[in-house]
Design a protein around this motif. Structure first.
Motif, PDB file in Angstrom:
ATOM      1  N   UNK A  20       0.826  -1.209   0.000  1.00  0.00           N
ATOM      2  CA  UNK A  20       0.000   0.000   0.000  1.00  0.00           C
ATOM      3  C   UNK A  20       0.860   1.259   0.000  1.00  0.00           C
ATOM      4  N   UNK A  21       1.953   1.239   0.756  1.00  0.00           N
ATOM      5  CA  UNK A  21       2.859   2.381   0.785  1.00  0.00           C
ATOM      6  C   UNK A  21       3.490   2.599  -0.585  1.00  0.00           C
ATOM      7  N   UNK A  22       3.918   1.529  -1.226  1.00  0.00           N
ATOM      8  CA  UNK A  22       4.517   1.621  -2.564  1.00  0.00           C
ATOM      9  C   UNK A  22       3.503   2.150  -3.567  1.00  0.00           C
ATOM     10  N   UNK A  23       2.270   1.687  -3.465  1.00  0.00           N
ATOM     11  CA  UNK A  23       1.215   2.136  -4.374  1.00  0.00           C
ATOM     12  C   UNK A  23       0.926   3.630  -4.179  1.00  0.00           C
ATOM     13  N   UNK A  24       0.865   4.067  -2.938  1.00  0.00           N
ATOM     14  CA  UNK A  24       0.624   5.473  -2.632  1.00  0.00           C
ATOM     15  C   UNK A  24       1.784   6.339  -3.113  1.00  0.00           C
ATOM     16  N   UNK A  25       3.014   5.904  -2.842  1.00  0.00           N
ATOM     17  CA  UNK A  25       4.190   6.669  -3.248  1.00  0.00           C
ATOM     18  C   UNK A  25       4.262   6.773  -4.770  1.00  0.00           C
ATOM     19  N   UNK A  26       3.978   5.693  -5.474  1.00  0.00           N
ATOM     20  CA  UNK A  26       4.005   5.704  -6.933  1.00  0.00           C
ATOM     21  C   UNK A  26       2.964   6.667  -7.492  1.00  0.00           C
ATOM     22  N   UNK A  27       1.786   6.664  -6.926  1.00  0.00           N
ATOM     23  CA  UNK A  27       0.723   7.561  -7.393  1.00  0.00           C
ATOM     24  C   UNK A  27       1.135   9.021  -7.207  1.00  0.00           C
ATOM     25  N   UNK A  28       1.733   9.329  -6.061  1.00  0.00           N
ATOM     26  CA  UNK A  28       2.161  10.705  -5.804  1.00  0.00           C
ATOM     27  C   UNK A  28       3.334  11.103  -6.699  1.00  0.00           C
TER      28      UNK A  28
END
Length: 76
Positions: A20-28
């Motif tokens: 989830x952290x990786x997904x959030x960071x990638x989106x940002x």
């Protein structure tokens, strides 16, 4: 899914958190990339004109510039 121990459940939650952290960071990061690209195009268009991308003197590597123009023309 049956977990064998508390250690297994910690591993699953850790993996989920990382995902989830990786997904959030990638989106940002994608938002930042788009904003930088848009700003760069805005500045170059105002300073060098609408077709700034076709001016080879604005690019350090002429071979990469030519290759990019070829790819751009093929995509049209």
């Amino acid at each position: 899914m049956h977990l064998k121990s508390e250690q297994d459940s910690g591993f699953v939650y850790s993996g989920l958190f990382n995902y989830l952290l990786r997904k959030l960071a990638t989106a940002e990061l994608e938002k930042i990339e788009v904003a930088i690209r848009a700003k760069m195009i805005y500045i170059l268009s105002h300073q060098y004109g609408l077709f700034w991308y076709s001016n080879p003197s604005l690019f350090a590597n002429q071979n990469r510039h030519n290759a990019s123009l070829i790819k751009l023309k093929e995509g049209i």
